[in-house]
Design a protein around this motif. Sequence first.
Motif, PDB file in Angstrom:
ATOM      1  N   VAL A  12       8.253 -33.836  17.651  1.00 31.87           N
ATOM      2  CA  VAL A  12       8.438 -34.303  16.270  1.00 31.87           C
ATOM      3  C   VAL A  12       7.742 -35.648  16.108  1.00 31.87           C
ATOM      4  N   TYR A  13       7.878 -36.530  17.107  1.00 30.50           N
ATOM      5  CA  TYR A  13       7.156 -37.824  17.081  1.00 30.50           C
ATOM      6  C   TYR A  13       5.651 -37.560  17.120  1.00 30.50           C
ATOM      7  N   LEU A  14       5.238 -36.643  17.975  1.00 33.20           N
ATOM      8  CA  LEU A  14       3.807 -36.363  18.135  1.00 33.20           C
ATOM      9  C   LEU A  14       3.220 -35.853  16.825  1.00 33.20           C
ATOM     10  N   ARG A  15       3.890 -34.902  16.170  1.00 31.31           N
ATOM     11  CA  ARG A  15       3.398 -34.354  14.896  1.00 31.31           C
ATOM     12  C   ARG A  15       3.265 -35.474  13.872  1.00 31.31           C
ATOM     13  N   TYR A  16       4.261 -36.352  13.835  1.00 33.95           N
ATOM     14  CA  TYR A  16       4.255 -37.477  12.878  1.00 33.95           C
ATOM     15  C   TYR A  16       3.082 -38.421  13.162  1.00 33.95           C
ATOM     16  N   LEU A  17       2.885 -38.745  14.428  1.00 33.48           N
ATOM     17  CA  LEU A  17       1.787 -39.663  14.786  1.00 33.48           C
ATOM     18  C   LEU A  17       0.441 -39.040  14.419  1.00 33.48           C
ATOM     19  N   GLN A  18       0.324 -37.708  14.632  1.00 34.04           N
ATOM     20  CA  GLN A  18      -0.936 -37.038  14.285  1.00 34.04           C
ATOM     21  C   GLN A  18      -1.152 -37.075  12.767  1.00 34.04           C
ATOM     22  N   GLN A  19      -0.056 -36.953  11.996  1.00 30.20           N
ATOM     23  CA  GLN A  19      -0.198 -37.064  10.536  1.00 30.20           C
ATOM     24  C   GLN A  19      -0.669 -38.479  10.160  1.00 30.20           C
ATOM     25  N   LEU A  20      -0.127 -39.505  10.850  1.00 33.63           N
ATOM     26  CA  LEU A  20      -0.564 -40.891  10.571  1.00 33.63           C
ATOM     27  C   LEU A  20      -2.039 -41.064  10.923  1.00 33.63           C
ATOM     28  N   MET A  21      -2.470 -40.473  12.029  1.00 38.75           N
ATOM     29  CA  MET A  21      -3.861 -40.605  12.447  1.00 38.75           C
ATOM     30  C   MET A  21      -4.799 -40.009  11.415  1.00 38.75           C
ATOM     31  N   SER A  22      -4.335 -38.939  10.756  1.00 38.35           N
ATOM     32  CA  SER A  22      -5.211 -38.327   9.743  1.00 38.35           C
ATOM     33  C   SER A  22      -5.338 -39.251   8.533  1.00 38.35           C
ATOM     34  N   TYR A  23      -4.424 -40.245   8.406  1.00 39.30           N
ATOM     35  CA  TYR A  23      -4.532 -41.240   7.321  1.00 39.30           C
ATOM     36  C   TYR A  23      -5.086 -42.567   7.867  1.00 39.30           C
ATOM     37  N   ASP A  24      -5.664 -42.552   9.107  1.00 37.28           N
ATOM     38  CA  ASP A  24      -6.245 -43.755   9.717  1.00 37.28           C
ATOM     39  C   ASP A  24      -5.262 -44.910   9.848  1.00 37.28           C
ATOM     40  N   VAL A  25      -4.013 -44.599  10.155  1.00 33.97           N
ATOM     41  CA  VAL A  25      -3.019 -45.648  10.407  1.00 33.97           C
ATOM     42  C   VAL A  25      -3.071 -46.013  11.890  1.00 33.97           C
ATOM     43  N   ASP A  26      -3.184 -47.308  12.218  1.00 37.22           N
ATOM     44  CA  ASP A  26      -3.344 -47.739  13.612  1.00 37.22           C
ATOM     45  C   ASP A  26      -2.026 -48.020  14.312  1.00 37.22           C
ATOM     46  N   THR A  27      -1.105 -48.695  13.607  1.00 38.66           N
ATOM     47  CA  THR A  27       0.175 -49.018  14.247  1.00 38.66           C
ATOM     48  C   THR A  27       1.321 -48.594  13.339  1.00 38.66           C
ATOM     49  N   VAL A  28       2.489 -48.387  13.956  1.00 38.71           N
ATOM     50  CA  VAL A  28       3.671 -48.018  13.181  1.00 38.71           C
ATOM     51  C   VAL A  28       4.890 -48.593  13.870  1.00 38.71           C
ATOM     52  N   SER A  29       5.849 -49.087  13.065  1.00 34.82           N
ATOM     53  CA  SER A  29       7.083 -49.654  13.637  1.00 34.82           C
ATOM     54  C   SER A  29       8.120 -48.551  13.805  1.00 34.82           C
ATOM     55  N   SER A  30       9.094 -48.792  14.663  1.00 37.67           N
ATOM     56  CA  SER A  30      10.158 -47.800  14.836  1.00 37.67           C
ATOM     57  C   SER A  30      10.972 -47.699  13.540  1.00 37.67           C
ATOM     58  N   GLN A  31      11.019 -48.829  12.770  1.00 37.11           N
ATOM     59  CA  GLN A  31      11.705 -48.761  11.466  1.00 37.11           C
ATOM     60  C   GLN A  31      11.045 -47.721  10.570  1.00 37.11           C
ATOM     61  N   GLN A  32       9.718 -47.844  10.464  1.00 38.08           N
ATOM     62  CA  GLN A  32       8.960 -46.934   9.589  1.00 38.08           C
ATOM     63  C   GLN A  32       9.124 -45.490  10.057  1.00 38.08           C
ATOM     64  N   MET A  33       9.012 -45.283  11.378  1.00 39.02           N
ATOM     65  CA  MET A  33       9.172 -43.934  11.930  1.00 39.02           C
ATOM     66  C   MET A  33      10.545 -43.386  11.584  1.00 39.02           C
ATOM     67  N   GLY A  34      11.552 -44.239  11.762  1.00 41.54           N
ATOM     68  CA  GLY A  34      12.937 -43.820  11.494  1.00 41.54           C
ATOM     69  C   GLY A  34      13.115 -43.416  10.047  1.00 41.54           C
ATOM     70  N   VAL A  56       4.324 -52.932  20.955  1.00 40.62           N
ATOM     71  CA  VAL A  56       3.713 -54.263  20.987  1.00 40.62           C
ATOM     72  C   VAL A  56       4.580 -55.145  20.087  1.00 40.62           C
ATOM     73  N   LYS A  57       5.057 -56.283  20.674  1.00 36.61           N
ATOM     74  CA  LYS A  57       5.981 -57.156  19.928  1.00 36.61           C
ATOM     75  C   LYS A  57       5.460 -57.470  18.537  1.00 36.61           C
ATOM     76  N   GLY A  58       6.302 -57.212  17.533  1.00 35.92           N
ATOM     77  CA  GLY A  58       5.918 -57.610  16.173  1.00 35.92           C
ATOM     78  C   GLY A  58       4.957 -56.647  15.503  1.00 35.92           C
ATOM     79  N   MET A  59       4.353 -55.708  16.276  1.00 36.80           N
ATOM     80  CA  MET A  59       3.394 -54.795  15.624  1.00 36.80           C
ATOM     81  C   MET A  59       3.881 -53.366  15.606  1.00 36.80           C
ATOM     82  N   GLY A  60       4.767 -53.067  16.581  1.00 34.30           N
ATOM     83  CA  GLY A  60       5.205 -51.667  16.636  1.00 34.30           C
ATOM     84  C   GLY A  60       4.416 -50.908  17.689  1.00 34.30           C
ATOM     85  N   TYR A  61       4.177 -49.626  17.443  1.00 34.35           N
ATOM     86  CA  TYR A  61       3.470 -48.786  18.412  1.00 34.35           C
ATOM     87  C   TYR A  61       2.032 -48.567  17.970  1.00 34.35           C
TER      88      TYR A  61
END
Lengths: 201, 201
Positions: A12-34, A56-61
């Motif tokens: 489920v995390y992997l599918r979500y990250l792949q969706q973000l990659m298709s929108y050229d998103v580089d980093t994401v916080s656990s808050q946003q993921m949640g 990464v502190k302050g940036m997320g994943y």
Amino acid sequence: RIPDVVIRRLPVYLRYLQQLMSYDVDTVSSQQMGHDLNLNPAQIRKDLSIFGDFGVKGMGYRVSELADKLSKILGLDKEIPIVLVGVGNLGAALCRYNRYQKSATKIVGLFDGHPAKIGQVHGSLEVRPMEELVDFVRQNNIKMAIITVPAAAAQSVCDALVAAGVKAILNFAPVLLNVPEGVRVQNSDVTVELQALAYYL
Amino acid sequence: RIPDVVIRRLPVYLRYLQQLMSYDVDTVSSQQMGHDLNLNPAQIRKDLSIFGDFGVKGMGYRVSELADKLSKILGLDKEIPIVLVGVGNLGAALCRYNRYQKSATKIVGLFDGHPAKIGQVHGSLEVRPMEELVDFVRQNNIKMAIITVPAAAAQSVCDALVAAGVKAILNFAPVLLNVPEGVRVQNSDVTVELQALAYYL
Ligand SMILES: NC(=O)c1ccc[n+]([C@@H]2O[C@H](COP(=O)([O-])OP(=O)(O)OC[C@H]3O[C@@H](n4cnc5c(N)ncnc54)[C@H](O)[C@@H]3O)[C@@H](O)[C@H]2O)c1
Ligand SMILES: NC(=O)c1ccc[n+]([C@@H]2O[C@H](COP(=O)([O-])OP(=O)(O)OC[C@H]3O[C@@H](n4cnc5c(N)ncnc54)[C@H](O)[C@@H]3O)[C@@H](O)[C@H]2O)c1
């Protein structure tokens, strides 16, 4: 041993990250993921920390780095060939869907017990007779299968798959399959999904 | 608040208990349940103890009593009417399956955007045009829906359902749906299931 419920969240995390990659998103916080996944951010951090320190502190994943790590953890860095048995309504819909997904889990063989189905073409795959199942599974070293036959036929189909060397089965037939130690069965049932959803009404 | 992962196991317990009842089994131990469901017996006992003290020392659980309790907890003691939007391959297979299951979660309305689908009969249901969706949902006080339309159409279908009063959506389209607070979306994806299974190979 990592709890099954954690393992089930990783794709489920992997599918979500792949969706973000298709929108050229580089980093994401656990808050946003949640928020997006309707999951508790602390749970996400806890799940991911089992496998390493990715944040990464302050940036997320870092999105693409985490996606790669999760693919490796799930063993998706190489193709996982799958056979599907029972090419009816449901089997055909799953086969078509699988063709369009970019996942390592690829349906490579279709089998059915009804003579009228043999030779039908779904994408690049032709439906084969059940007599060819065991040889096909052995020759292609297939370890995973999907069962979409009627309930009455499911156990015997399962037995044939296990005898041929399959170790993991995604079962859609509404029966509890008996398998030996070392073979894993995961049941998928829309009724179970709807009933879990009903709790939240 | 009970963790989602616990809620998702309850229908699995219920399905299992119903299968036991069809074999006239009166009691079952958490050991036996754990073995049959490939779950940890201690986890099962912990899940069930949240809702009350059902076990009988030395005998295990009374099957029909526990099944009744779980039905009530999930709100399945009354019918839960559902609409399904997108009567293609997958939608048709789910509709047919739903007809044969004895669950309280019942598909009562089918909708599709393609003129050629309107009027098609699936069991006792006729496919209706999208123009009738909002009135149908309101008049029948429908709170749950299944989405089986292509990814590009899913968000707009979701918006129409939410506007009409739907509070819980089972989504099969491979997109992350945006919904307001108070509406719950559960995603079902065979690729996610296969990828979780891949971990165990
Ligand atoms: N889990 C779910 O959410 C869900 C949803 C829909 C359907 N189902 C279940 O999935 C199964 C398939 O449903 P469907 O609507 O596609 O049914 P279907 O009748 O359209 O398809 C079943 C296919 O299995 C083949 N088959 C039957 N016996 C066989 C055997 N012994 N060996 C090999 N092939 C055999 C048939 O020829 C047919 O092509 C059923 O068990 C149904 O209950 C589950
Ligand atoms: N999650 C899974 O495991 C899984 C498995 C199979 C398919 N799918 C997905 O389910 C969806 C349906 O797949 P399918 O194989 O049944 O496709 P399909 O093309 O056979 O069916 C789609 C249906 O949706 C209807 N439709 C299209 N746009 C619409 C709109 N705006 N409003 C109402 N109806 C509309 C079409 O007329 C058609 O009847 C797709 O999104 C597919 O990717 C998911």
